[in-house]
Scaffold this active site. Structure first.
Site, PDB file in Angstrom:
ATOM      1  N   ALA A 119      -7.599   7.973  -1.299  1.00  0.00           N
ATOM      2  CA  ALA A 119      -7.266   6.458  -0.530  1.00  0.00           C
ATOM      3  C   ALA A 119      -6.061   6.326  -1.188  1.00  0.00           C
ATOM      4  O   ALA A 119      -5.482   7.031  -2.020  1.00  0.00           O
ATOM      5  CB  ALA A 119      -8.357   5.707  -0.922  1.00  0.00           C
ATOM      6  N   LYS A 120      -5.924   4.511  -0.250  1.00  0.00           N
ATOM      7  CA  LYS A 120      -4.834   4.128  -1.593  1.00  0.00           C
ATOM      8  C   LYS A 120      -4.250   3.000  -1.511  1.00  0.00           C
ATOM      9  O   LYS A 120      -5.335   2.755  -0.220  1.00  0.00           O
ATOM     10  CB  LYS A 120      -3.411   4.397  -0.634  1.00  0.00           C
ATOM     11  CG  LYS A 120      -2.011   4.290  -1.663  1.00  0.00           C
ATOM     12  CD  LYS A 120      -2.172   5.933  -2.545  1.00  0.00           C
ATOM     13  CE  LYS A 120      -1.020   5.814  -3.751  1.00  0.00           C
ATOM     14  NZ  LYS A 120      -0.528   6.845  -4.667  1.00  0.00           N
ATOM     15  N   GLY A 121      -4.064   1.696  -1.876  1.00  0.00           N
ATOM     16  CA  GLY A 121      -4.264   0.490  -2.147  1.00  0.00           C
ATOM     17  C   GLY A 121      -2.616   0.282  -1.860  1.00  0.00           C
ATOM     18  O   GLY A 121      -2.251   0.728  -3.121  1.00  0.00           O
TER      19      GLY A 121
END
Ligand code: NAD
Length: 431
Positions: A119-121
């Protein structure tokens, strides 16, 4: 709970952006799957981010004016376990960048053998333009918007560019206040006094050096004092890599930061340089060393080059002039695909980012495990486990590269994709 997912309409990156990181991530994926003999259905499935979240949210600035900010969180894969990946605060954040970084996290976790998806944000903001109160307000509102997505069993954020342990503490607190009890395992990279792990801040620099040592063995360069290292970037990754290499007897001959670099062919006194940098904010002007530019650092005569600053540093223009025999990627995406081809053709050994800088996520995993069992390990234990894990990943990648006659980057992607693909096929398609 209803989650407003951004419709996944744009799994193909905007065509007009040539250096789009998502194009690079997809090109690397397409190259690796060519060697893998996977089922068409599996190849198609793994190409897509699982879910994408976009949020526009308000923050009241210190002057009383409301300002809107845009944030993202992308889960590329949840096949191997909860998704894992950092949160970035930068004006350069785009959805395509976050998609690419999420996909790379999937491969990084799979290659490291830890039970996480990717994931990444990110939030489009210059964190330096905010006061401490504004930064906390922005973080808490973004965290509140992410509540349906994050959790110790679903998605576990960590620091990335522009965020730090304090930002993680605010996210942990916001999540905990919402559910009604303390949940340290919802983020990693936290301060030690609320469930952070020993060794987390040193982990990425150490993993870079462990990979370098494995690469040097292949070239029969087994005497540390014969090996000269140049490091671009003297932040968390670069300074910890320099410190660890120096403590093992390697010669760190050059380092740089955004302001410029320093060079001493006999080796820099790294602990003194770290003290100097803490006092002055830069490596520039350090005694007993010549001043050099970042461009000069990249093409210095040395054995190992460690780009540990930012993406896109080794390019078509400078790759023909790089004199190091080994490049160990501390930064994410420091080598453009064109430079990759040039360096591979020239026989330069590139240890790719998904392998070399995985120490951060490996010790993040240790932090999560310690939080879940509420039992904490000592530093020696953490370093020993990290080293063993990194050596194992390095050798598995090297064996795959030799077996298939491919470069280390392709081999790393092949191993990682194969692991996720196998797990997907075992789980099957729901419903
Ligand atoms: P950081 O902000 O602590 O340090 C970055 C360093 O790079 C600083 O010394 C800065 O002055 C320098 N720099 C910035 N722009 C530069 C430029 N244009 N030319 C030369 N130097 C420049 O960041 P970090 O945590 O050390 O991360 C560096 C890289 O490593 C990033 O690509 C990051 O995504 C990657 N990475 C970090 C971790 C981690 O655990 N920190 C883990 C995996 C990957």
């Amino acid at each position: 709970m209803v989650v407003a997912y951004h419709p996944s309409t744009a799994t193909t990156p905007s065509p007009h952006v040539e250096s789009n990181p998502y194009s690079v991530a997809l090109a690397q994926y397409d190259r690796a799957v060519r060697y893998l003999n996977l089922k068409e259905n599996t190849i198609e499935f793994l190409r897509y981010p699982h879910r994408e979240f976009t949020v526009n949210f308000p923050v009241v600035r210190d002057n009383g004016k409301l300002e809107m900010f845009t944030g993202y969180r992308v889960h590329h894969s949840t096949v191997l376990g909860p998704s894992k990946g950092g949160i970035r605060y930068s004006l350069a954040v785009t959805l395509d960048e976050i998609r690419a970084l999420a996909m790379w996290m999937t491969w990084k976790c799979a290659l490291a053998g830890i039970p996480y998806g990717g994931a990444k944000g990110g939030v489009v903001v210059d964190p330096k333009s905010l006061s401490a109160r504004e930064l906390e307000a922005l973080t808490r509102r973004y965290a509140a918007e992410l509540i349906p997505l994050i959790g110790p069993n679903s998605d576990i954020p960590a620091p990335d560019m522009g965020t730090n342990a304090q930002v993680m503490a605010w996210i942990m607190d916001t999540y905990s206040m919402t559910v009604g009890y303390s949940v340290p395992a919802v983020v990693t990279g936290k301060p030690l006094n609320i469930g952070g792990s020993l060794g987390r801040s040193e982990a990425t620099g150490r993993s870079v050096i462990t990979c370098m040592i494995e690469a040097l063995k292949r070239q029969n360069m087994n005497h540390p004092d014969d090996v000269s290292i140049a490091i671009q970037g003297f932040g968390n990754v670069g300074s910890n890599a320099a410190h660890y290499a120096h403590s093992l007897g390697y010669k760190v001959v050059a380092v740089s930061d955004v302001f410029g670099g320093v060079y001493n062919p006999h080796g820099l006194d790294v602990p003194a340089l770290q003290r100097y940098t803490t006092e002055t904010g830069s490596v520039v002007g350090f005694r007993e060393a010549d001043s050099i530019t970042n461009d000069q650092l990249l093409t210095l005569s040395c054995d190992v080059l460690i780009p540990a600053a930012m993406e896109g540093q080794l390019t078509e223009e400078n790759a023909p002039y790089i004199r190091a025999q080994i490049v160990v990627e501390g930064a994410n995406g420091p080598t453009t695909p064109e430079a990759d081809d040039i360096l591979n053709d020239r026989g330069v050994l590139i240890v790719p980012d998904v392998l070399a800088n995985a120490g951060g996520v490996v010790v993040s995993y240790f932090e999560w495990v310690q939080d879940l069992q509420a039992f904490f390990w000592d530093e020696e234990d953490i370093y020993k486990r990290l080293e063993k894990q990194m050596q194992h990943s390095y050798r598995a990648t090297e064996n795959t590269a030799e077996e298939h006659g491919v470069d280390m980057r392709t081999a790393a992607q092949m191993l990682a994709i194969r692991r996720v693909a196998d797990a997907f096929e075992t789980r099957g398609v729901y419903p």
